[in-house]
Scaffold this motif. Structure first.
Motif, PDB file in Angstrom:
ATOM      1  N   VAL A 139      35.004  46.961  26.371  1.00 35.26           N
ATOM      2  CA  VAL A 139      35.202  47.747  25.153  1.00 35.26           C
ATOM      3  C   VAL A 139      36.659  47.766  24.714  1.00 35.26           C
ATOM      4  O   VAL A 139      36.965  47.593  23.532  1.00 35.26           O
ATOM      5  N   PHE A 140      37.586  47.947  25.659  1.00 35.83           N
ATOM      6  CA  PHE A 140      38.999  48.116  25.305  1.00 35.83           C
ATOM      7  C   PHE A 140      39.842  46.886  25.633  1.00 35.83           C
ATOM      8  O   PHE A 140      41.055  46.897  25.397  1.00 35.83           O
ATOM      9  N   ASP A 141      39.241  45.866  26.195  1.00 31.42           N
ATOM     10  CA  ASP A 141      39.939  44.608  26.513  1.00 31.42           C
ATOM     11  C   ASP A 141      41.120  44.841  27.458  1.00 31.42           C
ATOM     12  O   ASP A 141      42.186  44.257  27.297  1.00 31.42           O
ATOM     13  N   LEU A 142      40.912  45.695  28.435  1.00 33.85           N
ATOM     14  CA  LEU A 142      41.943  45.947  29.437  1.00 33.85           C
ATOM     15  C   LEU A 142      41.648  45.160  30.703  1.00 33.85           C
ATOM     16  O   LEU A 142      40.486  44.879  31.011  1.00 33.85           O
ATOM     17  N   PRO A 143      42.677  44.796  31.475  1.00 35.89           N
ATOM     18  CA  PRO A 143      42.462  43.982  32.676  1.00 35.89           C
ATOM     19  C   PRO A 143      41.761  44.778  33.775  1.00 35.89           C
ATOM     20  O   PRO A 143      41.828  46.015  33.807  1.00 35.89           O
ATOM     21  N   ILE A 436      43.190  42.743  43.517  1.00 30.75           N
ATOM     22  CA  ILE A 436      42.261  42.659  42.378  1.00 30.75           C
ATOM     23  C   ILE A 436      42.554  41.420  41.546  1.00 30.75           C
ATOM     24  O   ILE A 436      41.639  40.708  41.129  1.00 30.75           O
ATOM     25  N   VAL A 437      43.824  41.159  41.306  1.00 32.07           N
ATOM     26  CA  VAL A 437      44.191  40.010  40.477  1.00 32.07           C
ATOM     27  C   VAL A 437      43.885  38.687  41.185  1.00 32.07           C
ATOM     28  O   VAL A 437      43.371  37.747  40.580  1.00 32.07           O
ATOM     29  N   ASN A 438      44.165  38.617  42.489  1.00 35.62           N
ATOM     30  CA  ASN A 438      44.007  37.359  43.209  1.00 35.62           C
ATOM     31  C   ASN A 438      42.569  37.079  43.628  1.00 35.62           C
ATOM     32  O   ASN A 438      42.131  35.920  43.619  1.00 35.62           O
ATOM     33  N   PHE A 439      41.833  38.115  44.017  1.00 37.93           N
ATOM     34  CA  PHE A 439      40.479  37.906  44.531  1.00 37.93           C
ATOM     35  C   PHE A 439      39.389  38.367  43.578  1.00 37.93           C
ATOM     36  O   PHE A 439      38.217  38.049  43.780  1.00 37.93           O
ATOM     37  N   GLY A 440      39.752  39.150  42.582  1.00 35.63           N
ATOM     38  CA  GLY A 440      38.769  39.662  41.651  1.00 35.63           C
ATOM     39  C   GLY A 440      38.394  41.098  41.968  1.00 35.63           C
ATOM     40  O   GLY A 440      38.399  41.527  43.121  1.00 35.63           O
ATOM     41  N   LEU A 445      35.900  46.085  44.817  1.00 38.01           N
ATOM     42  CA  LEU A 445      34.826  47.065  44.645  1.00 38.01           C
ATOM     43  C   LEU A 445      33.890  47.050  45.840  1.00 38.01           C
ATOM     44  O   LEU A 445      33.490  48.116  46.349  1.00 38.01           O
ATOM     45  N   GLY A 446      33.550  45.868  46.325  1.00 40.77           N
ATOM     46  CA  GLY A 446      32.673  45.776  47.488  1.00 40.77           C
ATOM     47  C   GLY A 446      33.297  46.386  48.730  1.00 40.77           C
ATOM     48  O   GLY A 446      32.639  47.131  49.465  1.00 40.77           O
ATOM     49  N   GLY A 447      34.578  46.086  48.977  1.00 45.36           N
ATOM     50  CA  GLY A 447      35.249  46.636  50.152  1.00 45.36           C
ATOM     51  C   GLY A 447      35.351  48.144  50.106  1.00 45.36           C
ATOM     52  O   GLY A 447      35.072  48.837  51.095  1.00 45.36           O
TER      53      GLY A 447
END
Length: 476
Positions: A139-143, A436-440, A445-447
Motif C-alpha cells: 500500500v505505501f511502497d515501503l521496504p 531482512i535486507v540480505n535474506f528477506g 519472520l519465520g525465525g
C-alpha cells in the motif's frame, strides 16, 4: 568544525536539560505522567529547531532561520552525531558492577520473566514484519525492513534508534531513523500513561498484591525530587581521590569496554571481508553499541575474577549511563525530522498502534497465565519496557511495588541479563535490518515466529504451572 563549536553544542544540551528540569518541577501534568526531563528538553530543542521555529520564521520572511531555527547548522550537526557515540557508553555499562548469576539461580526466579519478555520482543517482530509484508509494502511502497521498527523504536528506545541511523542510511532508508525515534517517543509516553492507568485499574480490582487503594506517589516523587530524609549517596568512593577520581576510574572501565567492543566488531568485519563479503554483507552494517555491551561483559568477568578490593561501584556506573542517556535523548529529539513522520504518517500510526496493542494485550492476557505469582508486578515492568525501554519498566514496577517486597524486581534484573544481549538494542536488534535486507523478511519472520511459539509454550505450559517465588522477606 571547530572544537569550540563542539563544546558549545554540549553546553547547550546541559542548559536545555536544566531548563527542562525546572519545567518538570513546576508542570503538574509532566509530574503526573512522570515525563523525564530529557524528553521535555528534547521537545524544547525540537520546537526551537528547523522543523517548527525554522518553518514559522521562514513563513514570516526570516529565511536565515529556516535551516537551523534558533540554533546553528553546526550545533545540529554535533547533536546528530552524539547519539551514535553515547549509546555505546550506555550499553557498555549494562553489566558492569552486576555479578553475573549462575544459570540455575537466574532461571529459578526469572524463568517466567524471560519467557514473557521473549514473547513480547519476538511478537513485535512478527507483527511488524506481517504488517510490512501485507500493508506497508503493497500500500505505501515501503521496504520490508520497516517491519523491524516496532522493536527498534519501542523496546530499543531512543538510543537504539539513534545508534542505527547509519544502518538505515546504508540500506537506502534514512527515514527509518526518524520514524524509529518518533515511535520511541510515543512508546515512552504511552508506556508511562497506559502503565499508570493499568496500575490504578489493578489497585481498584484487587489485582495488585502490594499496592492498595489510597497509596500514591508523593508530591516530591512526582516532581522528581528526593526528600532530605530519604536522600542517599549517588556513589561510593571506592578509591581515594588523591590517586584517581572515582568517577574517572569508572569512565575508564566503560572506555575499555567500548574499545573491546570495537576490537570485536573490527575482527568480525575483517573475517567477513576475507571469507564471504562477495556473498553477503552483515557485520559491516552492525553498529558498535551491541559489541560494546559484549565488551562490558568481558570487563565484568575480569572484575569478578581479579577485583579483590571491590573497587567497581554500580551506582557510579549508573550515573555515567544516566548522563549519557539524557544527553543522547535530548540530542536525538532535537534533530528529529517531523517532516519525515508527516510524510509517512499512515505507516507510522499503523506501526505505533500495533505495537501498543500487542504490549498491552500481552500484559492483560498472557502475564496472568505465564507468571506463577505476583503476575501484575512482574508483568507491568516488562510491559513498560516493551513500550519505553528499561527505565519505563522500572518506574512502573516501583509504583506497583514501592517497597520491592515481591520477586518482581530481582526477576526483572535477571531477565535483563538473559535478554539484553539480544533484544532492545542487542545483537538481534542490531542485525535485524541487515538480515531482512540480505535474506528477506520471510526468513526473519519465520525465525521470530518460532521464537514466539517456543516462548509462549514455555511460559504457558511450563512456568505458568510451576509454583512461584513468594514475597521477599526483606526489601531488595
Amino acid at each position: 568544525m571547530s572544537p569550540n563549536t563542539i563544546g558549545f553544542a554540549l553546553l547547550l544540551l546541559g542548559a536545555l536539560l536544566l531548563l527542562a528540569k525546572l519545567i518538570r518541577v513546576k508542570w503538574r501534568l509532566a509530574q503526573r505522567l512522570f515525563i523525564p526531563s530529557s524528553i521535555i528538553g528534547g521537545g524544547i530543542a525540537l520546537i526551537c529547531g528547523p522543523d517548527v521555529f525554522g518553518r514559522l520564521a521562514s513563513a514570516a520572511g526570516a529565511d536565515g532561520l529556516a535551516d537551523s531555527g534558533v540554533f546553528t547548522v553546526e550545533v545540529l550537526e554535533v547533536w546528530g552525531t552524539l547519539p551514535g557515540l553515547l549509546i555505546s557508553v550506555v550499553f557498555a555499562g549494562l553489566f558492569l558492577g552486576h555479578r553475573l548469576p549462575g544459570p540455575r539461580e537466574a532461571g529459578r526466579m526469572a524463568g517466567p520473566q524471560i519467557a514473557f519478555g521473549t514473547a513480547l520482543a519476538s511478537g513485535q517482530y512478527v507483527l511488524g514484519l506481517l504488517l510490512a509484508l501485507l500493508v506497508l509494502g503493497p500500500v505505501f511502497d515501503l521496504p520490508p525492513l520497516t517491519g523491524a521498527l516496532i522493536e527498534i523504536g519501542f523496546e530499543g528506545g531512543h538510543g537504539t534508534a539513534a545508534g542505527l541511523g547509519d544502518t538505515f542510511a546504508d540500506f537506502g532508508f534514512p527515514e527509518g531513523q526518524d520514524l524509529a525515534l518518533g515511535m520511541a517517543t510515543v512508546g515512552l509516553l504511552s508506556g508511562i500513561v497506559v502503565g499508570i492507568l493499568l496500575i490504578n485499574w489493578g489497585v481498584r480490582t484487587g489485582r495488585t498484591t502490594e499496592l492498595r487503594a489510597g497509596a500514591a506517589p508523593s508530591v516530591s516523587e512526582q516532581a522528581g525530587l528526593v526528600e532530605k530524609e530519604n536522600r542517599r549517596s549517588a556513589g561510593t568512593l571506592t578509591v581515594h581521590p588523591s590517586s584517581i577520581e572515582p568517577l574517572t576510574l569508572h569512565f575508564g572501565l566503560l572506555a575499555i569496554a567500548v574499545m573491546i567492543g570495537w576490537l570485536i566488531l573490527s575482527g568480525l568485519q575483517a573475517v567477513e571481508r576475507w571469507l564471504w563479503i562477495d556473498t553477503i554483507e552483515l557485520f559491516v552494517y552492525v553498529p558498535l553499541f551491541p559489541m560494546a555491551m559484549i565488551g562490558g561483559i568481558v570487563v565484568q568477568l575480569a572484575i569478578q575474577s581479579f577485583d579483590r578490593y571491590e573497587i567497581v561501584d554500580r551506582q557510579l556506573v549508573e550515573r555515567l549511563q544516566g548522563f549519557s542517556l539524557d544527553m543522547l535523548i535530548i540530542a536525538a529529539l532535537g534533530t528529529l525530522s517531523l517532516q519525515v513522520i508527516a510524510d509517512n504518517l499512515g505507516p507510522f500510526l499503523l506501526l505505533t498502534v500495533t505495537g501498543l496493542l500487542w504490549s498491552v494485550g500481552a500484559f492483560l492476557f498472557l502475564a496472568p497465565r505465564v507468571m506463577p505469582d505476583h503476575w501484575f508486578e512482574r508483568g507491568i515492568g516488562d510491559m513498560g519496557q516493551s513500550l519505553g525501554v528499561t527505565a519505563t519498566g522500572l518506574v512502573l514496577l516501583r509504583i506497583a511495588d514501592p517497597e520491592l517486597r515481591t520477586p518482581a524486581y530481582p526477576a526483572f534484573g535477571y531477565k535483563q541479563l538473559a535478554l539484553e544481549p539480544f533484544f532492545g538494542g542487542g545483537l538481534i536488534t542490531a542485525a535485524a535490518v541487515p538480515l531482512i535486507v540480505n535474506f528477506g523478511a520471510g526468513w526473519m519472520l519465520g525465525g521470530m515466529g518460532v521464537l514466539l511459539v517456543v516462548s509462549l509454550g514455555a511460559g504457558l505450559l511450563w512456568f505458568g504451572r510451576r509454583p512461584g517465588v513468594d514475597r521477599l522477606d526483606e526489601p531488595a
